[in-house]
Design an enzyme around this catalytic site. Structure first.
Site, short mmCIF file in Angstrom:
data_model
loop_
_atom_site.label_atom_id
_atom_site.label_comp_id
_atom_site.label_asym_id
_atom_site.label_seq_id
_atom_site.Cartn_x
_atom_site.Cartn_y
_atom_site.Cartn_z
N ASP A 120 0.83 -1.21 0.00
CA ASP A 120 0.00 0.00 0.00
C ASP A 120 0.86 1.26 0.00
O ASP A 120 0.53 2.24 -0.63
CB ASP A 120 -0.92 0.03 1.23
CG ASP A 120 -2.06 -0.97 1.11
OD1 ASP A 120 -2.32 -1.45 -0.01
OD2 ASP A 120 -2.69 -1.28 2.15
N GLU A 162 -16.85 -11.66 -1.88
CA GLU A 162 -15.50 -12.06 -1.51
C GLU A 162 -15.51 -13.53 -1.09
O GLU A 162 -16.37 -13.94 -0.31
CB GLU A 162 -15.05 -11.17 -0.34
CG GLU A 162 -13.58 -11.12 -0.12
CD GLU A 162 -12.84 -10.08 -0.97
OE1 GLU A 162 -13.45 -9.49 -1.92
OE2 GLU A 162 -11.65 -9.89 -0.72
N LYS A 165 -14.23 -4.68 5.39
CA LYS A 165 -13.50 -5.01 4.16
C LYS A 165 -12.91 -6.40 4.37
O LYS A 165 -11.96 -6.59 5.13
CB LYS A 165 -12.41 -3.99 3.89
CG LYS A 165 -11.71 -4.25 2.56
CD LYS A 165 -10.83 -3.08 2.17
CE LYS A 165 -10.33 -3.19 0.74
NZ LYS A 165 -9.58 -4.39 0.46
#
Ligand code: IVH
Length: 676
Positions: A38, A174, A116
């Site tokens: 990231d 997911e 998430k």
């Protein structure tokens, strides 16, 4: 930076990110942590933003993931599978909300918020109600056809039992592996001598992308949906069922009504403050969730607004991923020491070059036991990745073998206790090596530290150093001796001032009326942790009843099996232990016994607080509730008994009201706890 340096830096970041994309998305074998990735991506995006004249076509900042691997048939996505922009701070979140309010010219925005999930994205295409194709994300435009493998996942329906499904529906979500399935898989892999997975995400990806679907079928994969793509222009829009759908949250409710699994932690909040308090709630319970998450996702709830906001390059403008701080970092082991615990277990500990993980400085990490060191081939001098999650002791996740110095030293577990020199033996079937010395000073010290600790007798000010000092000077030799200390004796200690001695004696005196469960926990009976101590106190009501309980009686207590029951019985049959208990009683230790029939008024009641309490800090209120047998938790659930409103309450208030939960003000709360 000079122009040429900027160009070079951008080129090298792009090449590095491409490389790591391939390791992560195609090989399921990343070399760097998500946080490192990231950071690289954020640097690249920032450099590209500052230098808009440098062409971004083909840059990984404009791409999603990595092109599909061969082995599975490629499939072109009907709708591209995009990525999300990331936020790492409250400030990022506030400016996201502000941008949206400005663009839409709205005062306050309603958001649908969800965890998430840390797995891999999947697109499920249902045609006339039947699951016809499942595809991975790939590079966002084309993915891999993994239909056969996805059909082996039990929670994904092969058929949607709905009448509208006469046209293609695309469900997005997911694929994940629950934490317990991951542990079990790694255990099986270990036993078979196969490859262990670094984390549940890799395990999920590695299990889904098996050329032989029979292998996938053996792995316990789960699925949670996070969206539905409405057909471009068409039948569904006009269908009766979806005409009324105006919000993302309504889409999710509809999916749920079709028996599509959804993550249960979803919520609806308003404004940036709502987003941030949701973040805090989920972050606090992150480690108790059965699956791994790496942040939360915020989505503008109204679909009309989503459409108006649209997309920029690879991500929607209406959504944001707010990531948790990194829990992993790379550092170096400069030594391995061995610690002896209160039950005699020898634990190897890595001494680390200090490194910050999620804002906390880490200098030690547990290596668990000798098998762990052998399996992971950990040596002194190695570069390692350490992981620190919540309150859990930091651990070494893996070694960066490429960076191993030639002089890295293999570690050999000692066969003698480093504290007392007695034999340290490993019983068959156990991973731990234990010191068998009855008078091992390290065990005694750890035992007393445990006894005095916050969750046990809670003797404030009795720290590690003081316990060691008291033992060394012979002032104590078991926990009960603490209650026979006098000021004169304490003042004989080095650097012990009059004031500190008095404070310690007050703290010791105060600890004389613990709750029964804390006293039981404090005794340090093997296998009796805080939870078992609580059920023992709840069911048997008094110390003498617990001491006298036979196997049958103990087995009737919930959560107690033969091993725990045996351990409790052995403990109270040991004359030395009975002597300590008698000594404690003699010193005036009186647990607050739970009287049968006189159940405490708050037993079974659970409380959640919102806003600031005016009369006492929350942790004090929590202590009182717990002392009356109640529970305090940080987030609302269906079973919350009361939401207590302090000053300037947060979004929990709305949530509790819409869920129909009991909401009480502070006065009513003080009334309930008998302090009205
Ligand atoms: S929404 C337009 N919601 O995060 C993108 N994604 O970085 C829509 N993810 O590829 C994605 N949990 O694999 C969304 N609740 C959630 C999610 C989620 C995990 C993943 C997903 C996506 C990646 C984006």
């Amino acid at each position: 930076m000079e122009r040429q340096a900027v160009i070079d830096r951008i080129a090298s970041l792009r090449a590095l990110i491409d490389y790591h994309n391939r390791r992560y998305h195609q090989l399921d074998d990343p070399e760097i942590t998500d946080a490192e990735y990231d950071r690289m991506m954020a640097d690249l995006i920032e450099l590209e933003r500052q230098n808009p004249d440098i062409d971004t076509a083909g840059s990984p900042s404009r791409q999603v993931g990595s092109a599909p691997l061969s082995g599975f048939a490629p499939v072109k996505h009907i709708n591209p599978m995009l990525s999300l922009n990331n936020a790492f701070s409250g400030e990022n979140v506030r400016s996201f909300d502000q941008r949206i309010r400005e663009k839409l010219q709205e005062e306050e925005i309603e958001y649908a918020v969800e965890p998430k999930l840390d797995g891999l994205a999947i697109s499920l295409l249902y045609v006339r109600g039947a699951l016809s194709r499942a595809a991975t994300r790939g590079d966002g435009y084309a993915g891999e056809d993994v239909t056969a493998n996805v059909r082996t996942i039990h929670s994904i329906p092969h058929r949607l039992d709905i009448s509208v499904a006469d046209f293609p529906l695309e469900i997005r979500g997911e694929i994940i592996m629950l934490k317990d399935a991951f542990e079990e898989l790694n255990r099986i892999q270990r036993e078979k001598g196969g490859k262990e997975f670094a984390n549940p995400r890799n395990a999920a990806a590695g299990s889904l992308r098996q050329l032989d679907a029979a292998v996938t079928a053996e792995r316990r994969l789960s699925f949670f949906a996070y969206g539905l793509i409405l057909p471009l222009d068409g039948d569904l829009k006009n269908s009766e069922m979806t005409n009324s759908i105006r919000r993302h949250s309504e889409i999710m409710d509809m999916l749920s009504s079709w028996s599509i699994p959804l993550c249960s932690e979803r919520a609806i909040v308003k404004g940036a403050e709502g987003l941030l308090s949701y973040f805090a709630v989920i972050e606090a319970k992150r480690h108790s969730l059965p699956y791994e998450i790496d942040g939360v996702v915020y989505k503008v709830n109204l679909l009309e607004f989503q459409k108006r906001l649209g997309f920029i390059s690879r991500a929607p403008r209406f959504a944001l991923a707010h990531k948790f701080p990194a829990e992993e970092a790379a550092t170096e082991i400069y030594a391995i020491d061995v610690q002896v615990g209160r039950t005699g277990v020898l634990t190897p500990v890595a001494r680390l070059k200090p490194v910050s993980v999620g804002g906390v400085r880490i200098t030690n990490a547990t290596l668990h036991n000798e098998d762990e060191i052998i399996n992971k081939d950990i040596r002194v001098g190695d570069r390692v990745i350490v992981h620190r999650a919540g309150d859990v002791i930091p651990e070494v996740v893996r070694v960066d073998y490429d960076k191993r110095p030639p002089d890295a030293q293999t570690f050999i577990m000692p066969e003698k206790c480093p504290a007392c020199g007695s034999d340290a033996v490993r019983l068959p079937g156990e991973a731990a090596r234990r010191c068998i010395g009855l008078a091992c000073p390290a065990q005694i010290r750890e035992h007393i530290k445990h006894f005095a600790s916050r969750s046990a007798m809670d003797i404030e000010g009795l720290g590690d150093r003081l316990v060691a000092q008291l033992l060394e000077c012979g002032l104590i030799s078991d926990p009960a001796d603490l209650y026979y200390l006098s000021k004169e004796k304490l003042l004989t200690l080095d650097r012990m001032a009059d004031k500190s001695a008095s404070n310690l004696l007050v703290a010791i005196e105060r600890s004389k009326t613990p709750s029964l469960e804390k006293l039981i926990f404090a005794l340090g009976i093997r296998h009796v942790g805080e939870r078992i101590a609580k059920v023992l106190a709840d069911k048997l009501f008094s110390l003498s009843a617990i001491m006298e309980a036979g196997e049958e009686e103990l087995l009737a207590v919930p959560d107690i099996g033969p091993e725990v029951a045996g351990s409790i019985i052995r403990f109270f049959h040991e004359p030395a232990n009975i002597r300590v208990v008698e000594k404690l009683k003699g010193a005036g230790i009186r647990p607050q016994e739970v009287s049968e029939g006189h159940e405490s008024p708050l037993r079974g009641k659970s409380f959640v607080f919102t806003g600031t309490l005016s009369r006492m800090p929350r942790n004090e209120a929590k202590k009182i509730v717990e002392s009356l047998g109640g529970l305090v938790s940080s987030s609302l659930t269906k079973t919350t008994s009361y939401l207590v409103l302090g000053e300037s309450p947060g979004s929990k208030f709305d949530k509790a009201q819409s869920a129909g939960l009991a909401v009480i003000d502070e006065d009513a709360f003080y009334e309930l706890i008998g302090r009205g």
